[in-house]
Scaffold this active site. Structure first.
Site, PDB file in Angstrom:
ATOM      1  N   SER A  98       0.852  -1.193   0.000  1.00  0.00           N
ATOM      2  CA  SER A  98       0.000   0.000   0.000  1.00  0.00           C
ATOM      3  C   SER A  98       0.883   1.236   0.000  1.00  0.00           C
ATOM      4  O   SER A  98       1.974   1.229   0.584  1.00  0.00           O
ATOM      5  CB  SER A  98      -0.884   0.019   1.251  1.00  0.00           C
TER       6      SER A  98
ATOM      7  N   TYR B  65      -1.514  -0.349  10.374  1.00  0.00           N
ATOM      8  CA  TYR B  65      -1.682  -0.892   9.020  1.00  0.00           C
ATOM      9  C   TYR B  65      -0.534  -0.433   8.120  1.00  0.00           C
ATOM     10  O   TYR B  65       0.077  -1.239   7.403  1.00  0.00           O
ATOM     11  CB  TYR B  65      -3.030  -0.427   8.450  1.00  0.00           C
TER      12      TYR B  65
HETATM   13  P1  NAD Z   1     -11.150  -6.463   0.450  1.00  0.00           P
HETATM   14  O1  NAD Z   1     -11.573  -6.330   1.868  1.00  0.00           O
HETATM   15  O2  NAD Z   1     -12.158  -6.365  -0.614  1.00  0.00           O
HETATM   16  O3  NAD Z   1     -10.335  -7.816   0.248  1.00  0.00           O
HETATM   17  C1  NAD Z   1      -9.468  -8.320   1.224  1.00  0.00           C
HETATM   18  C2  NAD Z   1      -9.445  -9.813   1.117  1.00  0.00           C
HETATM   19  O4  NAD Z   1      -8.577 -10.352   2.124  1.00  0.00           O
HETATM   20  C3  NAD Z   1     -10.817 -10.428   1.339  1.00  0.00           C
HETATM   21  O5  NAD Z   1     -11.072 -11.373   0.321  1.00  0.00           O
HETATM   22  C4  NAD Z   1     -10.684 -11.104   2.687  1.00  0.00           C
HETATM   23  O6  NAD Z   1     -11.457 -12.245   2.828  1.00  0.00           O
HETATM   24  C5  NAD Z   1      -9.203 -11.446   2.721  1.00  0.00           C
HETATM   25  N1  NAD Z   1      -8.775 -11.676   4.099  1.00  0.00           N
HETATM   26  C6  NAD Z   1      -8.765 -10.805   5.121  1.00  0.00           C
HETATM   27  N2  NAD Z   1      -8.366 -11.403   6.236  1.00  0.00           N
HETATM   28  C7  NAD Z   1      -8.099 -12.698   5.920  1.00  0.00           C
HETATM   29  C8  NAD Z   1      -7.665 -13.835   6.661  1.00  0.00           C
HETATM   30  N3  NAD Z   1      -7.410 -13.800   7.970  1.00  0.00           N
HETATM   31  N4  NAD Z   1      -7.502 -14.992   6.001  1.00  0.00           N
HETATM   32  C9  NAD Z   1      -7.763 -15.080   4.704  1.00  0.00           C
HETATM   33  N5  NAD Z   1      -8.172 -14.053   3.945  1.00  0.00           N
HETATM   34  C10 NAD Z   1      -8.358 -12.876   4.558  1.00  0.00           C
HETATM   35  O7  NAD Z   1     -10.030  -5.356   0.259  1.00  0.00           O
HETATM   36  P2  NAD Z   1      -9.095  -4.924  -0.976  1.00  0.00           P
HETATM   37  O8  NAD Z   1      -9.163  -3.469  -1.016  1.00  0.00           O
HETATM   38  O9  NAD Z   1      -9.377  -5.714  -2.175  1.00  0.00           O
HETATM   39  O10 NAD Z   1      -7.674  -5.307  -0.369  1.00  0.00           O
HETATM   40  C11 NAD Z   1      -6.771  -6.220  -0.978  1.00  0.00           C
HETATM   41  C12 NAD Z   1      -5.361  -5.821  -0.596  1.00  0.00           C
HETATM   42  O11 NAD Z   1      -5.101  -4.516  -1.119  1.00  0.00           O
HETATM   43  C13 NAD Z   1      -5.128  -5.731   0.906  1.00  0.00           C
HETATM   44  O12 NAD Z   1      -3.873  -6.290   1.214  1.00  0.00           O
HETATM   45  C14 NAD Z   1      -5.126  -4.234   1.177  1.00  0.00           C
HETATM   46  O13 NAD Z   1      -4.353  -3.889   2.294  1.00  0.00           O
HETATM   47  C15 NAD Z   1      -4.520  -3.717  -0.120  1.00  0.00           C
HETATM   48  N6  NAD Z   1      -4.797  -2.302  -0.383  1.00  0.00           N
HETATM   49  C16 NAD Z   1      -6.084  -1.876  -0.611  1.00  0.00           C
HETATM   50  C17 NAD Z   1      -6.301  -0.517  -0.838  1.00  0.00           C
HETATM   51  C18 NAD Z   1      -7.667   0.038  -1.098  1.00  0.00           C
HETATM   52  O14 NAD Z   1      -7.826   1.274  -1.100  1.00  0.00           O
HETATM   53  N7  NAD Z   1      -8.684  -0.773  -1.326  1.00  0.00           N
HETATM   54  C19 NAD Z   1      -5.230   0.383  -0.812  1.00  0.00           C
HETATM   55  C20 NAD Z   1      -3.962  -0.088  -0.569  1.00  0.00           C
HETATM   56  C21 NAD Z   1      -3.748  -1.440  -0.362  1.00  0.00           C
END
Ligand code: NAD
Length: 247
Positions: A142, A156
């Site tokens: 991120s 985070y």
């Molecule tokens: P999201 O919540 O839609 O997806 C996250 C996924 O991680 C989900 O499928 C969830 O089931 C899985 N997960 C969480 N805890 C878990 C566990 N204990 N065991 C197994 N699976 C688990 O969110 P997203 O935005 O798609 O995030 C995906 C990645 O992108 C993450 O690592 C997040 O930190 C990163 N990210 C997202 C953003 C944003 O703005 N959306 C920005 C920067 C980084």
């Protein structure tokens, strides 16, 4: 790249978009990993199969090393081939400042975002070595890692900083084996993660203030991930690619 693509957290958001679009990059088989959202995982798997690829839906709580081990035992039974890993699953906490960062909260964030992700990477490397067809890894970090996320979630941000450093070191360890390791650093992306962290609408609201004036999409992240995994990025390793609209 043909072969088996493992996407953690593929039931929603960036992971789901990456799995859905994997067929366009030539992946013929996709492990759709999920934790609790079976419906979401099944929807992703149906999209993967509509692209002509084979989907394997596998459940594991990534905070439990035994469950990660079991997941990789199942994967090891599949037909060997090149392995791609999208180390994507992650969580955020509620908006908070330093006084509210209790040990339990911080441990929970690090258990998923760092300990789980490192164990998934370790198991993937063992599989790549056993199968002997090589592979490629993309960690989903991120831009919080460089911004710090003050008064929002510095725990985070610190977990993602750890993943950036892990990406650099792992890339160095594996370069001689032909295994490339990179990370993408998304900015404000429209997924449900913001709502889960108690801030619905966060991406749209804060996205307006970024240089590009908008939030990004999960598909825009997936494009970067799939490029980094592919042979089109054959000389790219140890890179942290910001997908953040200039943020
Ligand atoms: P999201 O919540 O839609 O997806 C996250 C996924 O991680 C989900 O499928 C969830 O089931 C899985 N997960 C969480 N805890 C878990 C566990 N204990 N065991 C197994 N699976 C688990 O969110 P997203 O935005 O798609 O995030 C995906 C990645 O992108 C993450 O690592 C997040 O930190 C990163 N990210 C997202 C953003 C944003 O703005 N959306 C920005 C920067 C980084």
């Amino acid at each position: 790249m043909s072969g088996l693509l493992i996407v953690t957290g593929a039931s929603a958001g960036i992971g789901a978009a990456t799995a859905r679009m994997a067929g366009f990059s030539g992946w013929s088989r996709v492990v759709v990993h999920y934790n609790s959202d079976l419906n979401g995982a099944n929807e992703t798997a149906a999209m993967v199969e509509s692209m002509g690829a084979q989907a394997y839906v596998i459940k594991a709580d990534l905070t439990k090393p035994k469950q990660i081990e079991k997941m990789f035992e199942k994967i090891a039974d599949l037909k060997p081939g090149p392995v791609g890993l999208v180390n994507n699953a992650g969580i955020v906490g509620k908006k908070a400042s330093i006084a509210e960062l209790t040990p339990d909260r911080v441990a929970g964030i690090f258990a998923t975002n760092v300990l789980g992700a490192i164990e998934v990477a370790r198991q993937s490397v063992l599989l790549m070595r056993t199968w002997g067809h090589g592979g490629s890894i993309v960690n989903v970090s991120s831009v919080a890692a460089k911004l710090g996320s003050a008064h929002e979630y510095i725990d985070y941000a610190a977990s993602k900083g750890a993943m950036d450093t892990f990406t650099l070191g792992l890339a160095d360890e594996l370069a001689a084996e032909g295994i490339r390791v990179n990370a993408i650093r998304p900015g404000l992306i429209e997924t449900a993660i913001h709502e889960k962290g108690g801030q619905p609408g966060r991406a749209e609201r804060l996205g307006a203030g970024t240089p590009m004036g908008r939030a990004g999409t999960a598909e825009e992240c997936a494009e970067a991930i799939l490029w980094l995994l592919s042979e089109r990025a054959s000389y790219t390793t140890r890179s942290l690619l910001d997908v953040a609209g200039g943020r």
